[in-house]
Design an enzyme around this catalytic site. Structure first.
Site, short mmCIF file in Angstrom:
data_model
loop_
_atom_site.label_atom_id
_atom_site.label_comp_id
_atom_site.label_asym_id
_atom_site.label_seq_id
_atom_site.Cartn_x
_atom_site.Cartn_y
_atom_site.Cartn_z
N GLU A 6 -65.09 -93.42 -48.15
CA GLU A 6 -65.18 -94.40 -49.22
C GLU A 6 -64.02 -95.38 -49.27
O GLU A 6 -63.51 -95.71 -50.33
CB GLU A 6 -65.31 -93.68 -50.55
N GLU A 60 -65.57 -85.46 -55.50
CA GLU A 60 -66.80 -85.25 -54.72
C GLU A 60 -67.97 -84.70 -55.53
O GLU A 60 -69.12 -85.06 -55.27
CB GLU A 60 -66.51 -84.33 -53.54
N HIS A 87 -68.54 -93.51 -54.93
CA HIS A 87 -67.08 -93.31 -54.92
C HIS A 87 -66.32 -94.52 -55.47
O HIS A 87 -65.15 -94.38 -55.85
CB HIS A 87 -66.60 -93.05 -53.49
N HIS A 114 -73.73 -92.44 -51.65
CA HIS A 114 -72.57 -91.59 -51.95
C HIS A 114 -71.27 -92.39 -51.91
O HIS A 114 -70.46 -92.34 -52.83
CB HIS A 114 -72.51 -90.46 -50.91
N GLU A 115 -71.11 -93.18 -50.85
CA GLU A 115 -69.85 -93.94 -50.73
C GLU A 115 -69.76 -95.02 -51.79
O GLU A 115 -68.68 -95.31 -52.30
CB GLU A 115 -69.73 -94.51 -49.32
N ASP A 139 -57.40 -79.86 -44.99
CA ASP A 139 -58.49 -79.90 -44.00
C ASP A 139 -59.14 -78.53 -43.83
O ASP A 139 -60.33 -78.42 -43.54
CB ASP A 139 -57.95 -80.37 -42.63
N TYR A 189 -68.36 -80.45 -53.48
CA TYR A 189 -69.52 -81.34 -53.63
C TYR A 189 -70.61 -80.67 -54.44
O TYR A 189 -71.06 -81.19 -55.47
CB TYR A 189 -70.09 -81.71 -52.25
C1 LIG Z 1 -61.02 -78.06 -51.89
C2 LIG Z 1 -60.82 -79.03 -50.77
C3 LIG Z 1 -59.61 -79.85 -51.03
C4 LIG Z 1 -59.28 -80.89 -50.32
C5 LIG Z 1 -60.06 -81.37 -49.16
C6 LIG Z 1 -59.88 -82.86 -49.03
C7 LIG Z 1 -60.05 -83.50 -47.89
C8 LIG Z 1 -60.38 -82.77 -46.64
C9 LIG Z 1 -60.35 -83.65 -45.41
O1 LIG Z 1 -60.75 -82.88 -44.30
C10 LIG Z 1 -61.20 -84.89 -45.45
C11 LIG Z 1 -62.39 -84.99 -46.03
C12 LIG Z 1 -63.10 -86.25 -45.96
C13 LIG Z 1 -64.41 -86.37 -46.36
C14 LIG Z 1 -65.04 -87.63 -46.23
C15 LIG Z 1 -66.32 -87.80 -46.43
C16 LIG Z 1 -67.21 -86.67 -46.84
O2 LIG Z 1 -67.72 -86.96 -48.13
C17 LIG Z 1 -68.35 -86.44 -45.84
C18 LIG Z 1 -69.03 -85.11 -46.04
C19 LIG Z 1 -69.72 -84.51 -44.84
C20 LIG Z 1 -70.56 -85.49 -44.02
O3 LIG Z 1 -71.51 -86.06 -44.54
O4 LIG Z 1 -70.23 -85.70 -42.85
ZN LIG Z 2 -67.49 -88.14 -50.87
#
Ligand SMILES: CC/C=C\C/C=C\C[C@@H](O)/C=C/C=C/C=C\[C@@H](O)CCCC(=O)O
Ligand SMILES: [Zn+2]
Length: 667
Positions: A326, A373, A354, A350-351, A430, A438
């Protein structure tokens, strides 16, 4: 100016003028073992006055920075992209405001950055100041302390840091021309969420801090630069280079600063939107995302005006690790959404969502990621419901609950990372990422919506929440308090008291209540799944393509998802399914992904090459990780999975390569 330093030997020594040669302190703490554990020099005010030791910012376990000392309010980048050595090089001016006594130093996050110098900027004058760079202790990278002169409270300064990134920056993906679609020019794109901005620029890498930014990015002529900001044009070519300028006037957290550089073209797809990609994909992308303005309007009708000016889309190379990101003004998307029938455009919804939940109302730290999320998934599905009908909103929610069930079963019912609000102390965000924020977040909001009397009662609350916390950050207790205050007059006290917030926030596993959704659109999928399961493996002649002729792509996806929850089919039956429905030939990545998983689970050896090819071609983690895990779990394909990973890991984004290494026990 004197500032007191500490060292592992406990010996204190003073940075005085004699330490400065050419304006840079000779003293760094390379030999200071304490550097990385937060025991660092504060700043001495009056002679002998107790210096303030930095014991870390309690508001976010994932940052070294101290926004309680100084807060970054604006970033001004002047960077050059060097594709030969794969680095960004130049400087960033950080405008900072004193939050503490004004007597502390500026503490920033970095990761694998080469810090060349630091200086105070006053007009044209650059006054060098000493800095202390800690060691890269772990996923949090290195703490950077900029030693500032004593100042008074409410003071404002501009600090310039000359630096360069490293070729293996965890937040940057550099592609050679041959790795791109058009194969003519190199490509660079960034992904920062959650804490990789620090590998791109020195910053307060916590969502607790929001800053505006501007940028001048210089690249070799012929390349186009895009950022998560409004483009302000490009300068005349100079010695084979060209500079692009950008401004983001809405304060954003560091993880939303984004950049992409490549052989990029655009098509206009709405009054405030262009879609960008390499030339070979741009017309296909323009068709795929033609509903963007309708989605924006649907969102605005529910949660208020879109404040970001433009809503552009960039379709990235297939190594992009996520479905979408996003980034303000410029959503990044995976090319796996290009199904040819707009059936996967929910990711755009979704984006877009955001733009309010996450980018305006932002989780204060990553433990409250569900505020980004879960709210966004909830709003995404409201956009879908508004555009296609409520049964489609509920159908997506059923799909989401199934993916939550899969995640909880995979991680384990008692895994602390299945809590809606996990403790991330010492944990790389990560590693914590998954569908829980979500879908458990969505489940909580849907449950609350039903509890207060439905959407017509809850929608105004959603908008009021955004109106109250926009341009700010929030945590889970803020939402609980807001919700209780909002409904305390209109909802029975006993009903409000029945909400087990502690179970929702702090208990691992599935939601504490059973969610009931309208299953109108899943009925046909379930009936077909049941018929396949109850039919003999030896005679599947009753099945033909007519079975799914009226199925939407989403219903085919749901049918396959339901089959994945059953005992694996034998190869004979899988052949029969493919003869009837040709899933092997599908151009829809969500269908192909689930079909390949079914085949590997059913031990169809001939499908192993297709599964490996899909997982290395489409490096979106939602797809490649489960397929690599399935291949690794089958002794017939385990070694092939490891070999394919090792062969392709250097083409992968950092987060993809590191997460897959853990999946394959190679970390
Ligand atoms: C409890 C988890 C706390 C923090 C995690 C935050 C970020 C993790 C990092 O790996 C990045 C995430 C980015 C996500 C971006 C977009 C998602 O919404 C896509 C979801 C899956 C998909 O559709 O490919
Ligand atoms: Zn998202």
């Amino acid at each position: 100016m004197a500032a007191e330093g500490g060292s592992s030997s406990g010996e204190a020594f003073i940075l005085t003028d004699e330490h400065f040669t050419e304006g840079v302190a000779e003293w760094t703490n390379e030999d200071d073992d304490d550097a990385h554990d937060g025991i660092m020099p504060g700043k001495e005010g009056e002679e002998g006055e107790e210096k303030k030791m930095d014991v870390g910012f309690s508001g976010d376990p994932s940052t070294h920075s101290r926004p309680d000392f100084w807060k970054v309010t604006d970033l001004a980048f002047d960077l050059t992209a060097d594709f030969d050595v794969k680095v960004l090089r130049g400087f960033v001016d950080l405008s900072v405001e004193a939050v503490g006594s004004g007597d502390e130093n500026l503490i920033l996050d970095t990761r694998d950055l080469v810090i060349e110098s630091a200086a105070l900027i006053r007009g044209k004058a650059e006054t060098p100041v000493p800095f202390i760079l800690g060691k890269n202790a772990d996923f949090r990278g290195s703490r950077l302390e900029i030693v500032l002169p004593p100042t008074k409270t409410d003071c404002k300064l501009v600090v310039r840091v000359h630096y360069s990134t490293s070729p293996h920056s965890s937040g940057l993906v550099w592609l050679r021309p041959e790795q791109t679609t058009s194969r003519t020019l190199p490509y660079l794109y960034s992904h920062s969420e959650a804490i990789h901005s620090r590998s791109i620029f020195p910053c307060q890498d916590t969502p607790a801090v929001k800053s505006t930014y501007s940028a001048k990015i210089t690249v070799p002529s012929g390349l186009t630069v895009l950022m998560s900001a409004i483009g302000k044009g490009k300068e005349a070519e100079d010695a084979g280079n060209v500079a692009f300028r950008f401004e983001q006037s809405v304060p954003i957290p560091s993880y939303l600063v984004a950049i992409a550089i490549g052989n990029l073209e655009s098509r206009k797809i709405g009054p405030r939107s262009h879609v960008w990609s390499e030339p070979e994909l741009v017309d296909k992308a323009a068709y795929e995302f033609a509903e963007t303005e309708e989605m924006l309007a649907a969102a605005e009708s529910m949660v208020g005006s879109y404040v970001w000016g433009i809503y552009d889309i960039l379709v990235l190379p297939p190594s992009f690790p996520f479905g979408g990101m996003e980034n303000p003004c410029l959503t990044f998307l995976t090319p796996t959404l290009l199904a040819g029938d707009r059936s996967l455009a929910n990711v755009v919804a979704h984006e877009i969502a955001h733009s309010w939940t996450g980018n305006l109302v932002t989780n204060r730290n990553w433990e409250h990621f569900w505020l980004n999320e879960g709210f966004t998934t909830f709003l995404e599905r409201k956009i879908k419901g508004k555009m296609m009908g409520e049964e489609h909103r509920q159908f997506s929610a059923i799909e989401g609950l199934e993916s939550l069930t899969d995640e909880v079963n995979r991680r384990g019912l008692s895994d602390p990372l299945t809590k809606l609000v996990p403790d991330l102390s010492g944990l790389d965000p990560d590693d914590a990422f998954g569908s829980v924020p979500y879908e458990k977040g969505h489940s909580l909001l849907f449950y609350l919506e039903q509890l207060v009397g439905g959407a017509e009662k809850f929608n105004p609350c959603l908008k009021a929440w955004i109106d109250k916390y926009k341009y700010q950050t929030a945590d889970s207790q803020d939402f609980k308090g807001f919700f209780e205050e909002y409904f305390h007059k209109s909802v029975d006290a006993k009903v409000l008291a029945s909400i087990d917030w502690k179970a929702w926030f702090d208990s691992p596993g599935m939601p504490p209540v059973e969610l009931k959704y309208d299953d109108t659109l899943t009925k046909a999928c379930t009936a077909l799944k049941d018929k396949w399961c109850s039919t003999s493996d030896k005679d599947c002649s009753c099945f033909t393509g007519k079975d799914v002729v009226d199925f939407s792509a989403a219903q085919k996806i749901n049918f396959l998802a339901q089959l994945l929850h059953e005992e694996p089919f034998c190869v004979e039956k899988l052949h029969a399914i493919d003869r009837a429905y040709d899933f092997s030939g599908s151009l829809n990545a969500e269908i192909k992904f689930r079909w390949l998983r079914l085949c590997i689970r059913g031990k169809w050896e001939d499908m192993i090459p297709q599964a490996v090819a899909f997982a290395v071609e489409y490096q979106r983690m939602k797809f490649c990780r489960p397929i690599f895990r399935d291949l690794y779990a089958w002794n017939r394909s385990k070694d092939l999975a490891v070999e394919a990973y090792k062969l392709h890991k250097d083409t992968m984004a950092y987060v993809t390569a590191t997460q897959l290494a853990k999946d394959l026990n190679l970390a």
